[in-house]
Enzyme design. Structure first.
Site, PDB file in Angstrom:
ATOM      1  N   ASP A 128     -15.917  11.407  -1.890  1.00  0.00           N
ATOM      2  CA  ASP A 128     -15.424  10.249  -1.482  1.00  0.00           C
ATOM      3  C   ASP A 128     -16.218   9.798  -0.332  1.00  0.00           C
ATOM      4  O   ASP A 128     -17.472  10.042  -0.026  1.00  0.00           O
ATOM      5  CB  ASP A 128     -13.966  10.270  -1.104  1.00  0.00           C
ATOM      6  CG  ASP A 128     -13.179   9.154  -1.581  1.00  0.00           C
ATOM      7  OD1 ASP A 128     -13.291   8.318  -0.729  1.00  0.00           O
ATOM      8  OD2 ASP A 128     -12.624   9.180  -2.730  1.00  0.00           O
ATOM      9  N   ASP A 129     -15.727   8.613   0.412  1.00  0.00           N
ATOM     10  CA  ASP A 129     -16.358   8.161   1.674  1.00  0.00           C
ATOM     11  C   ASP A 129     -16.890   9.317   2.593  1.00  0.00           C
ATOM     12  O   ASP A 129     -16.508  10.353   2.739  1.00  0.00           O
ATOM     13  CB  ASP A 129     -15.095   7.461   2.389  1.00  0.00           C
ATOM     14  CG  ASP A 129     -15.696   6.212   3.211  1.00  0.00           C
ATOM     15  OD1 ASP A 129     -16.661   6.111   3.500  1.00  0.00           O
ATOM     16  OD2 ASP A 129     -14.721   5.543   3.660  1.00  0.00           O
TER      17      ASP A 129
ATOM     18  N   ARG B 292      -9.072  -3.019   8.577  1.00  0.00           N
ATOM     19  CA  ARG B 292      -9.494  -1.581   8.388  1.00  0.00           C
ATOM     20  C   ARG B 292     -11.229  -1.652   9.012  1.00  0.00           C
ATOM     21  O   ARG B 292     -12.212  -1.285   8.546  1.00  0.00           O
ATOM     22  CB  ARG B 292      -9.848  -1.195   6.997  1.00  0.00           C
ATOM     23  CG  ARG B 292      -9.613   0.402   7.106  1.00  0.00           C
ATOM     24  CD  ARG B 292     -10.025   0.901   5.882  1.00  0.00           C
ATOM     25  NE  ARG B 292      -9.847   2.439   5.736  1.00  0.00           N
ATOM     26  CZ  ARG B 292     -10.495   3.257   4.990  1.00  0.00           C
ATOM     27  NH1 ARG B 292     -11.319   2.882   4.031  1.00  0.00           N
ATOM     28  NH2 ARG B 292     -10.379   4.726   4.995  1.00  0.00           N
TER      29      ARG B 292
ATOM     30  N   ASP C 182      -2.903   5.638  -3.237  1.00  0.00           N
ATOM     31  CA  ASP C 182      -3.242   6.572  -2.190  1.00  0.00           C
ATOM     32  C   ASP C 182      -2.233   7.393  -2.055  1.00  0.00           C
ATOM     33  O   ASP C 182      -2.539   8.407  -1.238  1.00  0.00           O
ATOM     34  CB  ASP C 182      -3.872   5.825  -0.970  1.00  0.00           C
ATOM     35  CG  ASP C 182      -5.041   5.751  -0.946  1.00  0.00           C
ATOM     36  OD1 ASP C 182      -5.800   6.121  -1.902  1.00  0.00           O
ATOM     37  OD2 ASP C 182      -5.846   4.786  -0.058  1.00  0.00           O
TER      38      ASP C 182
ATOM     39  N   CYS D 257     -10.656   1.055  -7.287  1.00  0.00           N
ATOM     40  CA  CYS D 257      -9.899   1.524  -6.452  1.00  0.00           C
ATOM     41  C   CYS D 257      -8.957   0.514  -5.501  1.00  0.00           C
ATOM     42  O   CYS D 257      -7.821   0.307  -5.817  1.00  0.00           O
ATOM     43  CB  CYS D 257     -10.573   2.421  -5.484  1.00  0.00           C
ATOM     44  SG  CYS D 257      -9.491   3.040  -4.267  1.00  0.00           S
TER      45      CYS D 257
ATOM     46  N   TRP E 140       0.925  -0.967  -0.034  1.00  0.00           N
ATOM     47  CA  TRP E 140       0.083  -0.114   0.027  1.00  0.00           C
ATOM     48  C   TRP E 140       0.966   1.212  -0.092  1.00  0.00           C
ATOM     49  O   TRP E 140       1.838   1.535   0.829  1.00  0.00           O
ATOM     50  CB  TRP E 140      -0.964  -0.051   1.192  1.00  0.00           C
ATOM     51  CG  TRP E 140      -1.752   1.206   1.310  1.00  0.00           C
ATOM     52  CD1 TRP E 140      -2.965   1.657   0.508  1.00  0.00           C
ATOM     53  CD2 TRP E 140      -1.459   2.388   1.843  1.00  0.00           C
ATOM     54  NE1 TRP E 140      -3.464   2.787   0.735  1.00  0.00           N
ATOM     55  CE2 TRP E 140      -2.555   3.355   1.715  1.00  0.00           C
ATOM     56  CE3 TRP E 140      -0.509   2.869   2.759  1.00  0.00           C
ATOM     57  CZ2 TRP E 140      -2.396   4.769   1.986  1.00  0.00           C
ATOM     58  CZ3 TRP E 140      -0.495   4.265   3.360  1.00  0.00           C
ATOM     59  CH2 TRP E 140      -1.598   5.095   2.826  1.00  0.00           C
TER      60      TRP E 140
ATOM     61  N   LYS F 118     -16.781   5.733  -7.983  1.00  0.00           N
ATOM     62  CA  LYS F 118     -15.367   4.990  -7.387  1.00  0.00           C
ATOM     63  C   LYS F 118     -15.553   3.915  -6.602  1.00  0.00           C
ATOM     64  O   LYS F 118     -16.154   3.868  -5.640  1.00  0.00           O
ATOM     65  CB  LYS F 118     -14.646   6.222  -6.446  1.00  0.00           C
ATOM     66  CG  LYS F 118     -13.360   5.751  -6.174  1.00  0.00           C
ATOM     67  CD  LYS F 118     -12.588   6.718  -5.240  1.00  0.00           C
ATOM     68  CE  LYS F 118     -11.251   6.337  -4.534  1.00  0.00           C
ATOM     69  NZ  LYS F 118     -10.743   7.578  -3.618  1.00  0.00           N
TER      70      LYS F 118
ATOM     71  N   ASP G 180     -14.550   1.008  -4.436  1.00  0.00           N
ATOM     72  CA  ASP G 180     -13.406   0.645  -3.468  1.00  0.00           C
ATOM     73  C   ASP G 180     -13.431  -0.636  -2.996  1.00  0.00           C
ATOM     74  O   ASP G 180     -14.444  -1.327  -3.159  1.00  0.00           O
ATOM     75  CB  ASP G 180     -13.146   1.787  -2.371  1.00  0.00           C
ATOM     76  CG  ASP G 180     -11.822   1.963  -1.966  1.00  0.00           C
ATOM     77  OD1 ASP G 180     -10.956   1.144  -2.153  1.00  0.00           O
ATOM     78  OD2 ASP G 180     -11.554   3.053  -1.250  1.00  0.00           O
ATOM     79  N   MET G 181     -12.450  -1.235  -2.264  1.00  0.00           N
ATOM     80  CA  MET G 181     -12.397  -2.638  -1.846  1.00  0.00           C
ATOM     81  C   MET G 181     -11.146  -2.653  -0.830  1.00  0.00           C
ATOM     82  O   MET G 181     -10.120  -2.710  -1.414  1.00  0.00           O
ATOM     83  CB  MET G 181     -12.356  -3.577  -3.006  1.00  0.00           C
ATOM     84  CG  MET G 181     -12.563  -4.987  -2.982  1.00  0.00           C
ATOM     85  SD  MET G 181     -11.425  -5.892  -2.291  1.00  0.00           S
ATOM     86  CE  MET G 181     -12.058  -7.471  -2.926  1.00  0.00           C
ATOM     87  N   ASN G 182     -11.254  -2.378   0.401  1.00  0.00           N
ATOM     88  CA  ASN G 182     -10.196  -2.147   1.365  1.00  0.00           C
ATOM     89  C   ASN G 182      -9.715  -3.441   2.188  1.00  0.00           C
ATOM     90  O   ASN G 182      -9.247  -3.136   3.171  1.00  0.00           O
ATOM     91  CB  ASN G 182     -10.681  -1.116   2.033  1.00  0.00           C
ATOM     92  CG  ASN G 182     -10.482   0.181   1.231  1.00  0.00           C
ATOM     93  OD1 ASN G 182      -9.236   0.298   0.510  1.00  0.00           O
ATOM     94  ND2 ASN G 182     -11.316   1.036   1.107  1.00  0.00           N
TER      95      ASN G 182
END
Ligand code: GLA
Length: 710
Positions: free
Chosen positions: A350-351, A427, A532, A510, A182, A460, A462-464
């Site tokens: 975003d988030d 997370r 990021d 993302c 990351w 966007k 995402d997949m964290n």
């Protein structure tokens, strides 16, 4: 010459020769009743050049215990020992598979020719089809395999790779692959391929940073960025993958790739067919740079979604580094006004806009607008964005859930988990089991509502986190390990359906930055958030690795304010020049920028609009690597050949260091070019041979040079 030829050799063997502009690839159904590769490399002048030829001297005689097979698709179960493509278990417990050749078919498509080799197990009702799609203009062959159960009993697949590729014997091979972390994704590594196996693989559910399903091989230490043989390949798959590079004691190098067999099982019921993901393979005699350009052109023309393939990507503003989870109507609207003023085209929130999402500990999964932050819903914000001539985009992370969410409280069974075992969070979140049809319906449902009820033009996605404790107790019998593949298939299916319903919406993949970048998701994603880490110096390295395999058309980077990553600040020029090398975005707090800063940004954005076709659709050259020099340089040539852009970045000057000229590439040698900063014109040849002198000094300074063909 047709790109696929079937030839009967003087030895009565069947030989298939696949040819592209510069590449030849040949395999035969040979005397040993095996489908074996004969050749892969530079195109040869005569069809007979491809005929199987016995090795002159066989040190092992008939003791062939150590020799590995050159089979195109080795099925496991007889006297051979290298990586199998297929390992099955028939219902009577037999685990050996022996394939016979049946016939071959050739079909012509618009831009390619497809050869299908039909194989059949000698005893059991199992058919295998090996599909070779030849893209003659791109020097690329795309391989796939289909396995069909034509009987009445189930067959278990224990391993199914897409293809085995075999390289000509050389004294040595140099492997180039990507590895990272990351904030430091796509780091290039290049080393001599040792004997034994090298594994590029993933076991965590998604593509990931630690490796990428891609390889390049150069031979005998002679391949460079601009010259020499390069064989390359990439898997179009975003789940657990595996690329095995095997070099045996006889310098036989093979590359087998496909879905990872780790923890894999697939039940093939009567009448069912399993189709592997594609393995894209190519060859160039012109070095690593040319290999990347072949991939880029192939991706631009055949992989990125067709509806938007030729649409210039808009300039994005993104809220993440400015407001993080604290997005509210009041702070977003301020940013909207300023973003429009400097020329942004797409405002992305975003988030933080949904559920109780005030930090990363809660709310994920609750996809309704947070009424404290947006009392009137999203409409007033989107309307203002639209009034100012911009489109609106939004962040989602549909495959995940916080334990502290209504979704998890309602559906605790929707996440991967094992009974009697604790659950790990990453997370603060868990992974939804997207193999489940009800989870797929849920995601499709809320995404459809979101897009149908709001004028949203960009997602966007995402997949964290990685998969762990991947239990699926409620799976149909015998299918509990299929989620490794079905999750990815489910995501593809959802994206496909959303794209069909909302053809004007752009999708960005993302995954914490470059965590899901591959040719599989690229079939549905218009672009990738590269990292990021927005530190532009670090990004020079990330960018270099990203572009080894992936087209600049899909590479998104923002200009941000100084962030905690390296604690460094940079000039506007340096930040913009870096972010412009692909798709440009802004992720900075515009309310803190002075009027002079805003004017500068306006000018950079206006410049980008002029050159964006070159930066997004142009041919891309890595002129000088940041790994090799304090002065790195890149070049883009417009598809028409009429314009080019060179970007140059100096990290540190040292007294007495006098930068060597930057030699350009790919220009028309006899044409004359007008070059920024020079009154006289230059010929293409002079720019490529003498090179452009660069007079930069200082730390983290940069230059963008435009060239126009006269
Ligand atoms: C990930 C992404 C970021 C941002 C955050 C939001 O880390 O990579 O760009 O979207 O999630 O939580």
């Amino acid at each position: 010459m047709p790109s696929v030829q079937t030839i009967e050799t003087s030895q009565n063997e069947l030989l298939w020769v696949l040819e592209t502009r510069n590449m030849g690839y040949a395999f035969a159904w040979n005397k040993q009743q095996r489908l074996e590769n004969v050749y892969w490399g530079a195109k040869l002048p005569y069809p007979t050049d491809y005929a199987p030829r016995p090795i002159a001297f066989d040190p092992l005689g008939n003791w062939n215990i150590a020799r590995s097979t050159y089979e195109e698709f080795p099925a496991w179960g007889d006297y051979k020992f290298n990586e199998p493509c297929l390992k099955v278990r028939f219902s009577d417990g037999v685990r050996a598979c022996l394939l016979d050749y049946k016939n071959a078919t050739v079909t012509e498509n618009m831009a390619s020719t497809t050869l299908t080799i039909h194989l059949q197990d000698q005893h059991y009702p199992l058919k295998v089809r090996l599909i070779y799609e030849v893209f003659a203009d791109h020097d690329i062959i795309v391989r796939r395999a289909e396995v069909e159960n034509t009987g009445s009993e189930p067959i278990e697949l224990e391993q199914i790779l897409t293809a085995a590729l075999h390289l000509p014997r050389h004294e040595s091979y140099q492997l180039t692959s990507l590895s990272g972390k990351w904030g430091g994704e796509f780091q290039v590594q290049r080393f001599d391929l040792p004997r034994g196996k090298q594994l590029i693989e993933r076991r965590r559910g998604s593509t990931g940073f630690d490796s990428n399903p891609f390889f390049m091989l150069g031979a005998d230490g002679k391949s460079t960025e601009t010259s020499g043989d390069v064989w390359f390949g990439a898997l179009a798959f975003s789940g657990n993958y595996k690329i095995v590079l095997e070099r045996d004691a006889f310098e036989h190098v093979s590359v087998s790739g496909g879905i990872n067999d780790f923890d894999f099982r697939w039940l093939l019921e009567a009448g069912e067919t399993f189709t592997t993901p594609a393995f894209v393979a190519g060859y160039t005699p012109q070095g690593y740079g040319a290999a990347s350009r072949l991939l880029h052109a192939y991706e631009n023309q055949h992989i990125v979604p067709r509806e938007t393939a030729s649409q210039p990507r808009p300039i994005v503003y993104n809220s993440w580094y400015v407001t993080e989870f604290d997005v509210r109507f009041e702070n977003q609207i301020k940013a909207v006004e300023l973003a429009a003023k400097i020329g942004v085209e797409l405002f992305v929130m975003d988030d933080g806009w949904f559920g109780q999402r005030n930090n990363d500990r809660a709310g994920l999964g609750d996809w309704y607008v947070n009424k404290e932050k947006f009392p009137q819903g999203l409409t007033p914000l989107i309307s203002r964005v639209n009034e100012l001539g911009m489109d609106f985009g939004i962040w989602v992370e549909p495959e995940m859930v916080n334990p502290d969410s209504d979704l998890y409280r309602t559906h605790p069974n929707w996440v991967y988990h094992f009974a009697n075992r604790p659950l790990s969070v990453g997370r603060n979140q868990l992974v939804l089991n997207v193999a489940r049809p009800d989870v797929q319906q849920f995601i499709l449902g809320f995404m459809t509502d979101l897009l149908a009820n709001n004028n949203i033009k960009f997602i966007k996605w995402d997949m964290n986190r990685h998969f762990s404790e991947p239990g699926w107790a409620e799976a149909p019998a015998g299918r509990d390990r299929e989620f490794w593949v079905r999750h990815t298939q489910g995501v593809y299916e959802i994206w496909q359906q959303l794209r069909q319903k909302f053809p004007h919406v752009l999708f960005e993949s993302c995954a914490s930055g470059g965590g899901r970048v591959d040719l599989g998701i690229m079939q549905y994603a218009d672009q990738f958030w590269m990292s990021d880490n927005t530190d532009p110096y670090d990004d020079l390295f990330i960018q270099e690795g990203f572009t080894l395999a992936h087209t600049p058309l899909t590479r998104m980077m923002w200009v941000t304010d100084a962030n905690g990553i390296n604690g460094r600040s940079y000039s506007f020029e340096y930040r913009f020049h870096l972010a412009m090398m692909g798709v440009l975005g802004i992720g900075a707090d515009l309310t803190k920028w002075s009027p002079a800063d805003l004017d500068k940004a306006t000018a950079f954005i206006a410049l980008y609009k002029e050159i964006r076709e070159t930066m997004q659709f142009g041919a891309f050259y890595r002129l000088r690597s940041p790994r090799e020099s304090a002065l790195s340089a890149f070049q883009f040539i417009h598809p028409s050949g009429n314009e080019a852009v060179v970007t140059v970045f100096l990290s540190q000057s040292q007294f007495g260091y006098f930068a060597t000229p930057i030699r350009l590439e790919g220009l028309d040698p006899d044409a004359r070019y007008q070059v920024d900063g020079w009154d006289e014109t230059w010929s293409g040849q002079a720019l490529m041979q003498r090179g452009l002198p660069i007079a930069l000094k200082g730390s983290f300074v940069s230059q963008l040079i435009r060239l126009v063909r006269m």
